[in-house]
Design a protein around this motif. Structure first.
Motif, PDB file in Angstrom:
ATOM      1  N   TYR A   1      -5.588  -9.915  -5.459  1.00 15.41           N
ATOM      2  CA  TYR A   1      -5.319  -9.538  -4.069  1.00 15.41           C
ATOM      3  C   TYR A   1      -4.704 -10.701  -3.289  1.00 15.41           C
ATOM      4  O   TYR A   1      -3.770 -10.509  -2.509  1.00 15.41           O
TER       5      TYR A   1
ATOM      6  N   PHE B   1       0.818  -1.207   0.000  1.00 13.45           N
ATOM      7  CA  PHE B   1       0.000   0.000   0.000  1.00 13.45           C
ATOM      8  C   PHE B   1       0.856   1.263   0.000  1.00 13.45           C
ATOM      9  O   PHE B   1       0.435   2.308  -0.483  1.00 13.45           O
TER      10      PHE B   1
ATOM     11  N   THR C   1     -10.159 -10.179  -9.642  1.00 18.45           N
ATOM     12  CA  THR C   1      -9.713  -9.202  -8.653  1.00 18.45           C
ATOM     13  C   THR C   1      -9.280  -9.871  -7.359  1.00 18.45           C
ATOM     14  O   THR C   1      -8.187  -9.588  -6.838  1.00 18.45           O
TER      15      THR C   1
ATOM     16  N   GLY D   1     -12.353  -2.624  -7.840  1.00 18.05           N
ATOM     17  CA  GLY D   1     -13.190  -2.701  -6.644  1.00 18.05           C
ATOM     18  C   GLY D   1     -14.299  -1.661  -6.662  1.00 18.05           C
ATOM     19  O   GLY D   1     -15.444  -1.954  -6.295  1.00 18.05           O
ATOM     20  N   GLN D   2     -13.969  -0.453  -7.107  1.00 17.66           N
ATOM     21  CA  GLN D   2     -14.982   0.601  -7.194  1.00 17.66           C
ATOM     22  C   GLN D   2     -16.047   0.242  -8.221  1.00 17.66           C
ATOM     23  O   GLN D   2     -17.239   0.474  -8.003  1.00 17.66           O
TER      24      GLN D   2
ATOM     25  N   MET E   1      -1.471  -0.415  -7.062  1.00 14.06           N
ATOM     26  CA  MET E   1      -2.700  -0.788  -6.357  1.00 14.06           C
ATOM     27  C   MET E   1      -3.898   0.027  -6.831  1.00 14.06           C
ATOM     28  O   MET E   1      -5.036  -0.438  -6.751  1.00 14.06           O
ATOM     29  N   GLN E   2      -3.661   1.221  -7.336  1.00 17.24           N
ATOM     30  CA  GLN E   2      -4.763   2.050  -7.838  1.00 17.24           C
ATOM     31  C   GLN E   2      -5.540   1.332  -8.945  1.00 17.24           C
ATOM     32  O   GLN E   2      -6.757   1.488  -9.055  1.00 17.24           O
TER      33      GLN E   2
ATOM     34  N   PHE F   1     -11.719  -0.599   3.892  1.00 21.85           N
ATOM     35  CA  PHE F   1     -11.332  -0.223   2.531  1.00 21.85           C
ATOM     36  C   PHE F   1     -12.491   0.362   1.740  1.00 21.85           C
ATOM     37  O   PHE F   1     -12.383   0.575   0.540  1.00 21.85           O
TER      38      PHE F   1
ATOM     39  N   TYR G   1      -7.860  -0.990  -7.184  1.00 16.19           N
ATOM     40  CA  TYR G   1      -8.904  -0.226  -6.509  1.00 16.19           C
ATOM     41  C   TYR G   1     -10.000   0.161  -7.499  1.00 16.19           C
ATOM     42  O   TYR G   1     -11.178   0.177  -7.154  1.00 16.19           O
TER      43      TYR G   1
ATOM     44  N   SER H   1       1.692   1.899  -4.319  1.00 15.80           N
ATOM     45  CA  SER H   1       0.398   2.583  -4.345  1.00 15.80           C
ATOM     46  C   SER H   1      -0.096   2.849  -5.766  1.00 15.80           C
ATOM     47  O   SER H   1      -1.294   2.735  -6.031  1.00 15.80           O
TER      48      SER H   1
END
Length: 153
Positions: free
Chosen positions: A133, A8, A129, A22-23, A15-16, A152, A19, A12
């Motif tokens: 992870y 993280f 996804t 996930g969004q 990881m975006q 999160f 993310y 970072s």
């Protein structure tokens, strides 16, 4: 497992990308409780302790029963899962345990009875996804047991 790299902090930017998935999945028409059940099952297969801790907490916070969590590893034999859940779990396992190169026709046919094409695409992205992870946590370690529900979100 001791954390090797704090992804993280050090990753970072990378990881975006995850993310973003996930969004997108948070707005999916596939129920979040079903996605969390799939995330939990895939994490069982991959042996990702951090994700198992996280998704078990999220599932319990959503009202999931202990019995269903304990028996998820044997979902085929347990009578506690709906046909839709079973089709999602079979789909997730086929994508996670790639053995013959393509998801078997019977698994696809069953899944397509319970999910629209758009939902099946979302379910597939959810499996991709969580596998990502899981692999990140298995590679670099994570602070297992520290997750708080909604952390999160």
């Amino acid at each position: 497992m001791e954390q090797r790299i704090n992804i993280f902090e050090k990753g970072s930017g990378a990881m975006q990308a995850l993310y973003g998935l996930g969004q997108y999945l948070a707005k999916s028409p596939v129920e979040q409780s079903l996605l969390n059940l799939v995330y939990f099952r895939v994490s069982q297969i991959n042996g990702c302790a951090f994700c198992l801790d996280m998704h078990s907490k999220d599932l319990r916070a959503q009202g999931e029963t202990e019995q269903r969590l304990y028996l998820l590893n044997a979902w085929r034999e347990a009578p506690f899962y709906t046909e839709k859940e079973r089709s999602a779990l079979a789909w997730a396992e086929a994508l996670t345990k790639i053995t013959s190169g393509i998801v078997p026709d019977d698994i696809y046919t069953t899944a397509s009875k319970h999910f629209s094409e758009a939902e099946l695409i979302d379910l597939t992205l959810a499996v991709i996804t969580i596998n990502s992870y899981n692999r990140i946590n298995i590679a670099f370690g994570a602070a297992v047991g520290t997750y708080q529900v909604g952390q999160f979100g």
